[in-house]
Scaffold this motif. Structure first.
Motif, short mmCIF file in Angstrom:
data_model
loop_
_atom_site.label_atom_id
_atom_site.label_comp_id
_atom_site.label_asym_id
_atom_site.label_seq_id
_atom_site.Cartn_x
_atom_site.Cartn_y
_atom_site.Cartn_z
N LEU A 37 0.83 -1.21 0.00
CA LEU A 37 0.00 0.00 0.00
C LEU A 37 0.86 1.26 0.00
O LEU A 37 1.90 1.31 0.66
CB LEU A 37 -0.90 0.02 1.24
CG LEU A 37 -1.91 -1.12 1.38
CD1 LEU A 37 -2.41 -1.20 2.82
CD2 LEU A 37 -3.07 -0.93 0.41
N LEU A 38 0.39 2.27 -0.73
CA LEU A 38 1.02 3.58 -0.71
C LEU A 38 -0.03 4.63 -0.34
O LEU A 38 -1.21 4.47 -0.66
CB LEU A 38 1.59 3.96 -2.08
CG LEU A 38 2.59 3.03 -2.74
CD1 LEU A 38 3.07 3.65 -4.05
CD2 LEU A 38 3.75 2.73 -1.84
N CYS A 39 0.41 5.69 0.32
CA CYS A 39 -0.45 6.85 0.55
C CYS A 39 0.43 8.09 0.39
O CYS A 39 1.05 8.57 1.35
CB CYS A 39 -1.09 6.79 1.94
SG CYS A 39 -2.43 7.99 2.17
N GLU A 40 0.48 8.60 -0.84
CA GLU A 40 1.40 9.67 -1.18
C GLU A 40 0.98 11.04 -0.66
O GLU A 40 1.79 11.94 -0.54
CB GLU A 40 1.56 9.78 -2.70
CG GLU A 40 2.17 8.54 -3.35
CD GLU A 40 1.12 7.63 -3.96
OE1 GLU A 40 0.09 7.40 -3.29
OE2 GLU A 40 1.32 7.16 -5.10
N HIS A 41 -0.30 11.20 -0.34
CA HIS A 41 -0.82 12.49 0.11
C HIS A 41 -1.37 12.41 1.53
O HIS A 41 -2.40 13.01 1.85
CB HIS A 41 -1.91 12.99 -0.85
CG HIS A 41 -1.43 13.20 -2.25
ND1 HIS A 41 -2.27 13.10 -3.34
CD2 HIS A 41 -0.21 13.50 -2.74
CE1 HIS A 41 -1.57 13.34 -4.44
NE2 HIS A 41 -0.32 13.58 -4.11
N ALA A 42 -0.68 11.66 2.38
CA ALA A 42 -1.17 11.45 3.74
C ALA A 42 -0.97 12.67 4.64
O ALA A 42 -1.81 12.97 5.48
CB ALA A 42 -0.48 10.23 4.36
N GLY A 72 -6.14 7.49 7.14
CA GLY A 72 -6.90 6.60 8.00
C GLY A 72 -7.35 5.34 7.28
O GLY A 72 -7.29 4.23 7.83
N VAL A 73 -7.81 5.50 6.02
CA VAL A 73 -8.21 4.33 5.24
C VAL A 73 -7.01 3.45 4.96
O VAL A 73 -7.08 2.22 5.10
CB VAL A 73 -8.88 4.76 3.92
CG1 VAL A 73 -9.16 3.55 3.04
CG2 VAL A 73 -10.19 5.51 4.20
N ALA A 74 -5.89 4.05 4.58
CA ALA A 74 -4.69 3.27 4.26
C ALA A 74 -4.20 2.49 5.48
O ALA A 74 -3.82 1.32 5.36
CB ALA A 74 -3.59 4.19 3.73
N ARG A 75 -4.22 3.12 6.64
CA ARG A 75 -3.79 2.41 7.85
C ARG A 75 -4.77 1.28 8.18
O ARG A 75 -4.34 0.20 8.61
CB ARG A 75 -3.68 3.38 9.02
CG ARG A 75 -2.48 4.34 8.90
CD ARG A 75 -2.32 5.18 10.15
NE ARG A 75 -1.25 6.14 10.05
CZ ARG A 75 0.03 5.91 10.29
NH1 ARG A 75 0.41 4.69 10.65
NH2 ARG A 75 0.94 6.86 10.19
#
Length: 273
Positions: A37-42, A72-75
């Protein structure tokens, strides 16, 4: 009084100081899932040297500064899937880690009608400092994780984003709840759509909405997905659905079931290359 920060070179020539956070955070780095998973704009961090970029704190609460609810969704997905997750800590207004260096949106001087004084008339050296100290280390870590992960798993890459229900610059409503973005390779996007519809056919999901994946307006898809030849998808979630913890938990749970089903679908449906 707003402060844009001191943009003169520090004595050591660096942008980030000892009190600034690292560009990335790894969560569940040893996760056993084949999903990464990536979250580039966290995040919404700004290097101390840049002050507040000349904008009010209220602007940092808006979608222009970060992807509301995406972290929050990514975590939640990372826990539910037991998947490693790489998060970006700095605001997309400092440097957008899902844009190529030459993209006008990589360090925007205007974002959805808001002027960003701290990004106006940046010198080449200032642009390179942001890119080389934040963007490059983030993606170097993503590459390192994918290299290691790929030795043990047939990796599927999932990038988690959110979008605003409407942009101020045009006011057009965006009715989709979920967008599944791809560029040349639609394998995982189509499998995930099949899984989403199978779970709940009332979900308003669409391919390449409200954005279309391409080489200039995306980075993870062409660089980490397409060049490696691994299955990948960028998920966009409408941010009013995930603005609070309850919404984030609800959509993380739903998408975890859908992703788990999608990566279990046999065959290579769709197009690659």
């Amino acid at each position: 009084m707003l402060q844009t920060g001191n943009t003169d070179a520090r004595a050591d020539g660096k942008l980030l100081g000892p009190d600034d956070p690292a560009p990335f955070e790894i969560a569940n780095g040893e996760g056993a899932s084949r999903v990464v998973l990536l979250c580039e704009h966290a995040g919404r961090q700004v290097p101390g040297k840049l002050g507040d970029l000349g904008i009010s704190q209220n602007e940092f609460e808006r979608h222009i500064a970060y992807d509301i609810g995406a972290e929050g969704v990514a975590r939640g997905l990372s826990v539910a899937l037991d998947a490693p997750l790489v998060l970006q800590r700095y605001s997309r207004l400092v440097v957008d880690c899902n844009r190529a260096f030459d993209s006008v949106d990589c360090m925007p001087s205007t974002s959805d009608t808001t002027l960003i004084p701290g990004n106006r008339a940046l010198s080449k050296a200032e642009r390179l400092a942001r890119y080389e100290e934040i963007h490059v280390p983030f993606h170097r870590e993503v590459s390192r994780l994918l290299d290691r992960h790929g030795r043990r798993h047939r990796t599927a890459l999932v990038s988690v984003h959110s979008f605003t229900p409407r942009l101020m610059k045009d006011g057009i409503e965006r009715p989709w709840q979920i967008g599944l973005l791809y560029n040349r390779d639609d394998r995982l996007a189509r499998k995930l759509m099949t899984a989403i519809v199978g779970l709940d056919d009332t979900v308003n999901a669409a391919f390449n909405e409200p954005y279309t994946g391409n080489d200039l307006t995306d980075y993870a898809i062409p660089v980490h997905g397409e060049k490696r030849g691994i299955e990948h998808v960028l998920i966009e979630i409408r941010n009013d659905l995930i603005a609070d913890a309850a919404g984030q938990a609800r959509w993380a749970e739903f998408l975890a079931v859908a992703i788990r089903a999608a990566v279990s679908i046999k065959g290579e449906a769709g197009n690659a290359g």
